[in-house]
Design an enzyme around this catalytic site. Structure first.
Site, PDB file in Angstrom:
ATOM      1  N   THR A 102       1.568  -3.359   6.827  1.00 31.64           N
ATOM      2  CA  THR A 102       0.476  -2.408   7.027  1.00 31.64           C
ATOM      3  C   THR A 102      -0.669  -3.078   7.783  1.00 31.64           C
ATOM      4  O   THR A 102      -1.290  -2.493   8.661  1.00 31.64           O
ATOM      5  CB  THR A 102      -0.022  -1.876   5.668  1.00 31.64           C
TER       6      THR A 102
ATOM      7  N   GLN B  94       2.443   3.715  11.186  1.00 38.16           N
ATOM      8  CA  GLN B  94       2.789   4.418   9.945  1.00 38.16           C
ATOM      9  C   GLN B  94       2.089   5.771   9.886  1.00 38.16           C
ATOM     10  O   GLN B  94       2.684   6.791   9.497  1.00 38.16           O
ATOM     11  CB  GLN B  94       2.395   3.571   8.737  1.00 38.16           C
TER      12      GLN B  94
ATOM     13  N   GLY C  50       7.953  -6.946   6.946  1.00 41.61           N
ATOM     14  CA  GLY C  50       8.663  -5.774   7.442  1.00 41.61           C
ATOM     15  C   GLY C  50       8.568  -5.597   8.943  1.00 41.61           C
ATOM     16  O   GLY C  50       9.519  -5.147   9.592  1.00 41.61           O
TER      17      GLY C  50
ATOM     18  N   HIS D 142      -1.927 -12.517  -4.091  1.00 45.06           N
ATOM     19  CA  HIS D 142      -2.234 -11.778  -2.866  1.00 45.06           C
ATOM     20  C   HIS D 142      -0.981 -11.793  -2.005  1.00 45.06           C
ATOM     21  O   HIS D 142      -0.424 -12.857  -1.718  1.00 45.06           O
ATOM     22  CB  HIS D 142      -3.405 -12.412  -2.117  1.00 45.06           C
ATOM     23  N   ASP D 143      -0.522 -10.621  -1.582  1.00 45.04           N
ATOM     24  CA  ASP D 143       0.781 -10.551  -0.912  1.00 45.04           C
ATOM     25  C   ASP D 143       0.847 -11.414   0.348  1.00 45.04           C
ATOM     26  O   ASP D 143       1.896 -11.984   0.663  1.00 45.04           O
ATOM     27  CB  ASP D 143       1.178  -9.107  -0.614  1.00 45.04           C
ATOM     28  N   THR D 144      -0.278 -11.557   1.056  1.00 43.56           N
ATOM     29  CA  THR D 144      -0.257 -12.414   2.239  1.00 43.56           C
ATOM     30  C   THR D 144      -0.068 -13.872   1.858  1.00 43.56           C
ATOM     31  O   THR D 144       0.629 -14.628   2.552  1.00 43.56           O
ATOM     32  CB  THR D 144      -1.545 -12.254   3.061  1.00 43.56           C
TER      33      THR D 144
ATOM     34  N   ALA E 108       0.808  -1.215   0.000  1.00 41.35           N
ATOM     35  CA  ALA E 108       0.000   0.000   0.000  1.00 41.35           C
ATOM     36  C   ALA E 108       0.846   1.273   0.000  1.00 41.35           C
ATOM     37  O   ALA E 108       0.385   2.316  -0.451  1.00 41.35           O
ATOM     38  CB  ALA E 108      -0.935  -0.002   1.209  1.00 41.35           C
TER      39      ALA E 108
END
Length: 487
Positions: free
Chosen positions: A257, A302, A401, A234-236, A10
């Protein structure tokens, strides 16, 4: 053979390179990084899609400049958001961000057409107002009527580059439109939403060759020979592939995020207990199900950093937090008010005022408040996870991250009273690459891939240090959440 992972979140995106021969050591190299984010245009939050296309092309030019003449490429991004393409293959405007407020009251409106319990029983997907089903429910019907195809962000990027349109299953499962048992489009949900299944390109499993880039469409770019592979887009899903779990008694938090906490299971669970706890069943790689809970995650910190014009780094905020007194306030990190507030600092403070608690004011107090309550939320959801799945979880893997945050890692181990293994930071990119390698016969199974990950990356172990102070904080947090009747 060379492999490139295009991993877009994102707030940023990057292209990461790995050569199969050196993957045993996981010598990953970041070739290109760029910013990402949504922008408010006349009251609506849009992604800048053309910028994503141009940044990927710029990254591929850098790939060739490094002497790589031929490579495979896989793309992963966040879920649920989509673009609409007409019959002439034109994109009908930039995709709208899931954080846009157009779905603010959609759950109540949707429930008048279909009960939310029935929706969950059919799809197994947790109720989030930004799910694709709800976005489509409030979509401009005139615009929808002009659309020939609906493509999720990574599939839309793949379509732009190759001209081949597919709907990759791990991302499609986030839409709340697939039937949990049949893994096909649910006609009853589609009817309520107001779309026909023909608008979706064919469903495809992760690990399929999509096609070569259309070089004639990008004549200004000096590109290598690129073959795109449809990865776990999907990144997950990619992050879970890149999690070095072993056996069955482990859970993960993909920490970015969002914090996605869950386990891998062979079949979905859509019981009342799962519905009440708002867990989701998303497709994984090689027939697995990612049974998990969405937790607001690092978005909170963030936004606090952004509200202070990034005066302090995340490491500095964590350091300041470590000097503050623990558990000074309780907040429900998943409250919808934190999804996209005008000012996160003011929103956190106002929440505390409304609940008669001391409001955090300094950067250290704000960070301490966030980290404490994330860890407390993790404890509650880990307990729910064990109850619903019947598993005894003995290890928690934190990847992505957020696994760099040693303060939160140790706090999570302490509060959850479980061994935490942190890393790899690049789990999503590694998972993306692993699916590419599986697709090109480098690996056979997830187990083999994960064994190589365990033997190849540095992991940090955090042993739990449970205490009476933590026990009292957990009790206080649970009482607070139950009293507030928050999900």
């Amino acid at each position: 053979m060379d492999y490139i992972a295009v991993d877009i979140g994102a707030s940023s995106g990057r292209l990461i390179h790995a050569n199969f021969q050196c993957l045993g050591g996981f010598e990953l190299e970041e070739i290109h990084r760029f910013k990402n984010g949504f922008q408010d245009k006349e009251g609506t939050d849009y992604w800048n899609f053309n910028n994503l296309v141009n940044e990927i092309l710029d990254g591929l030019v850098k790939v060739k400049k490094k002497g790589i003449k031929e490579c495979y490429v896989g793309i992963d991004t966040w879920g649920v958001d989509y673009g609409l393409v007409n019959e002439k293959n034109y994109l009908l405007g930039d995709p709208i961000s899931y954080r846009d407020n157009r779905t603010e009251s959609v759950l109540q409106d949707f429930s008048l057409k279909m009960s939310l319990e029935n929706l969950y029983k059919k799809t197994g997907i947790q109720l989030q107002p930004f799910n694709t089903a709800f976005q489509l429910f409030v979509e401009d019907k005139e615009k929808l009527g002009k659309a020939d195809k609906l493509l999720l962000i990574p599939d839309l990027l793949g379509y732009i580059f190759t001209g081949k349109a597919v709907t990759e299953k791990t991302n499609a499962s986030t839409m709340q439109l697939l039937n949990l048992k049949s893994h096909k489009w649910d006609k009853d949900v589609l009817e309520v939403v107001g779309v026909e299944k023909d608008i979706f390109p064919p469903l495809t499993e992760p690990g399929q060759i999509l096609g070569e880039i259309q070089y004639d469409k990008f004549p200004k770019y000096d590109l290598p020979k690129v073959t795109f592979i449809t990865v776990a887009s999907h990144d997950t899903a990619s992050a879970v592939v890149g999690t070095p779990g072993e056996g069955e008694e482990w859970a993960y938090i993909s920490s970015g995020t969002w914090s996605l906490m869950g386990v891998e299971i062979p079949e979905g669970i859509s019981t009342k207990e799962a519905f009440d706890s708002n867990f989701t069943n998303e497709a994984g790689v090689q027939g697995t199900i990612r049974f998990l809970k969405n937790i607001m995650g690092m978005w909170l910190i963030q936004e606090v950093a952004r509200m202070q014009d990034y005066k302090y780094s995340y490491a500095e905020l964590a350091s300041m937090a470590s000097k503050e007194k623990k558990f000074q306030q309780f907040i429900n990190v998943n409250d919808v008010r934190f999804l996209n507030p005008r000012n996160m600092i003011e929103e956190l403070q106002e929440y505390c005022y409304e609940t008669n608690q001391k409001a955090p004011k300094t950067p250290g107090e704000l960070a301490r408040c966030i980290y404490d309550n994330l860890a407390l939320c993790y404890e509650v959801e880990l307990e729910n996870l064990e109850k619903i799945t019947g598993r005894n979880i003995s290890k928690l893997h934190i990847v992505g991250g957020g696994s760099n945050n040693k303060l939160l890692n140790q706090l999570t181990a302490d509060v959850c009273n479980i061994e935490v293994e942190a890393g790899p930071v690049e789990a999503t990119a590694i998972g993306n690459l692993m699916v590419q390698i599986i697709a090109t016969k480098g690996y056979g199974t997830l187990e083999q891939a994960r064994e190589d990950i365990r033997n190849s990356v540095d992991l940090e172990i955090h042993q739990p240090q449970f205490s009476l102070e933590i026990e009292e904080a957990i009790k206080g947090y649970k009482n607070f959440i139950n009293k507030k009747q928050l999900v």
